[in-house]
Design an enzyme around this catalytic site. Structure first.
Site, PDB file in Angstrom:
ATOM      1  N   ASP A  20      43.059  38.973  32.764  1.00 14.10           N
ATOM      2  CA  ASP A  20      41.849  38.388  33.342  1.00 14.10           C
ATOM      3  C   ASP A  20      41.803  36.921  32.963  1.00 14.10           C
ATOM      4  OD1 ASP A  20      39.355  38.237  34.707  1.00 14.10           O
ATOM      5  OD2 ASP A  20      38.300  38.419  32.807  1.00 14.10           O
ATOM      6  N   SER A  21      41.021  36.169  33.704  1.00 21.44           N
ATOM      7  CA  SER A  21      40.843  34.754  33.380  1.00 21.44           C
ATOM      8  C   SER A  21      40.160  34.574  32.033  1.00 21.44           C
ATOM      9  CB  SER A  21      40.016  34.065  34.475  1.00 21.44           C
ATOM     10  OG  SER A  21      38.739  34.679  34.590  1.00 21.44           O
ATOM     11  N   CYS A  83      40.782  40.989  37.384  1.00 19.22           N
ATOM     12  CA  CYS A  83      40.035  39.779  37.750  1.00 19.22           C
ATOM     13  C   CYS A  83      39.893  39.776  39.255  1.00 19.22           C
ATOM     14  CB  CYS A  83      40.789  38.541  37.270  1.00 19.22           C
ATOM     15  SG  CYS A  83      40.053  36.967  37.775  1.00 19.22           S
ATOM     16  N   GLU A 163      31.374  34.137  28.925  1.00 18.09           N
ATOM     17  CA  GLU A 163      32.432  33.627  28.050  1.00 18.09           C
ATOM     18  C   GLU A 163      31.854  33.007  26.775  1.00 18.09           C
ATOM     19  OE1 GLU A 163      35.876  33.542  28.290  1.00 18.09           O
ATOM     20  OE2 GLU A 163      35.728  34.908  29.994  1.00 18.09           O
ATOM     21  N   CYS A 195      32.785  40.785  40.056  1.00 17.83           N
ATOM     22  CA  CYS A 195      33.538  40.050  39.044  1.00 17.83           C
ATOM     23  C   CYS A 195      33.526  40.909  37.792  1.00 17.83           C
ATOM     24  CB  CYS A 195      32.892  38.690  38.767  1.00 17.83           C
ATOM     25  SG  CYS A 195      33.602  37.795  37.356  1.00 17.83           S
ATOM     26  N   HIS A 197      33.436  40.119  34.799  1.00 20.78           N
ATOM     27  CA  HIS A 197      32.493  39.634  33.790  1.00 20.78           C
ATOM     28  C   HIS A 197      31.096  40.239  33.993  1.00 20.78           C
ATOM     29  CE1 HIS A 197      35.569  36.528  33.234  1.00 20.78           C
ATOM     30  NE2 HIS A 197      34.947  36.148  32.144  1.00 20.78           N
TER      31      HIS A 197
END
Length: 298
Positions: A20-21, A83, A163, A195, A197
């Site tokens: 994932d990013s 992602c 993040e 997403c 996240h």
């Protein structure tokens, strides 16, 4: 540094790579560990370049290719691109380059369309996922024939907040109020978390909107699909054991550690559309200990 498996290591005993990013893919990792408890995982977060959503298509493809190449160099038997943005732009290119299974994410529009009572479904996405072809394709395939209206809500602020360890904060809630109010006002009763996240924003979404939406994500479905793909190729780990996870970041491991620790201590709840007998659980703990995080170079 994580050692590369010896050349004589059976393919079934090699780890599964998860990319994932940033930290969002931890929500998918939780589902993978639930579905595949015997497997080892290498989780690679490209924290040096997160977020991907506002980057160009070519940048996204290049960063994703470099990350997957690093996982392959470390001897993984399959890669889950955990992602949505990377999946939207990179899966075709990755599969043309690598012989091992490459499994990506598709926004969970299909179960949301099936479950809606109001005929309106919301999708909370990043700019990259919003302009990618995967979302348009699933809307065309599943929503349009059913006469379901799909509204896309896009934010550049939410991924950086997760993040930064601020998923359950007033700042996150204010952003969610702004981007989701029109979706709620239009009568949406299902909200696709487009997403990885965004499952970590569940508490903030529920605090602002109560039971307005049923939250739907792809994590459990991707885990089931991964298990099926490995079984078809004879790549499932056959030893009865508890699998291990190695965490890798391209940025500063020290900076990443508190956010990883906070998210890994949370229970990861599957969206209601993916719980029950089919998934076998409704809640699973991501981890019970502080993670060991290693640097990676892509």
């Amino acid at each position: 540094m994580t050692p590369t498996p010896p050349p004589d290591t059976p393919a079934s005993a090699q780890p599964i790579g998860v990319f994932d990013s940033g930290v969002g893919g931890l929500s998918v990792l939780a589902e993978l560990r639930q579905a595949l408890p015997n497997e080892d995982f290498l989780y690679l977060a490209d924290t040096a370049h997160v977020p991907y959503g506002s980057r160009s298509d070519e940048e996204i493809r290049d960063l994703t290719a470099r990350a997957v190449a690093e996982l392959c160099r470390r001897g993984v038997k399959a890669v889950v691109v955990a992602c949505n943005t990377a999946s939207a732009f990179s899966l075709t290119h990755l599969r043309a380059r690598h012989a091992l299974p490459i499994i990506g994410l598709v926004p969970a529009v299909k179960p949301a369309v099936k479950a809606t009572k109001s005929g309106v479904v919301g999708v909370l996405a990043t700019p990259g996922t919003g302009r990618g072809t995967l979302l348009r394709d699933v809307i065309r395939e599943f929503a349009e024939p059913a006469g379901v209206r799909v509204l896309t809500a896009v934010s550049t602020a939410l991924v950086p907040l997760v993040e930064a360890g601020k998923a359950d904060s007033e700042e996150a809630r204010a952003t969610l109020r702004e981007v989701l109010a029109p979706v709620a006002g239009a009568g949406a009763d299902q909200l696709v978390l487009g997403c990885t996240h965004y499952p970590f924003l569940r508490a903030s979404i529920e605090a602002e909107f109560g039971s307005t939406f049923t939250l739907v994500d792809s994590g459990a479905a991707v885990a089931r699909h991964t298990r099926n793909v490995l079984a078809e190729r004879g790549l499932l780990h056959t030893e009865a054991r508890e699998g291990r996870v190695t965490y890798l970041v391209t940025g500063d491991p020290q900076a990443a550690r508190p956010v990883f620790a906070a998210l890994l201590s949370q229970p990861a709840r599957s969206a209601p559309a993916h719980t029950g007998p089919e998934s076998g659980h409704s809640e699973t703990q991501l981890s019970g200990h502080a993670p060991r995080i290693e640097p990676a170079h892509t």
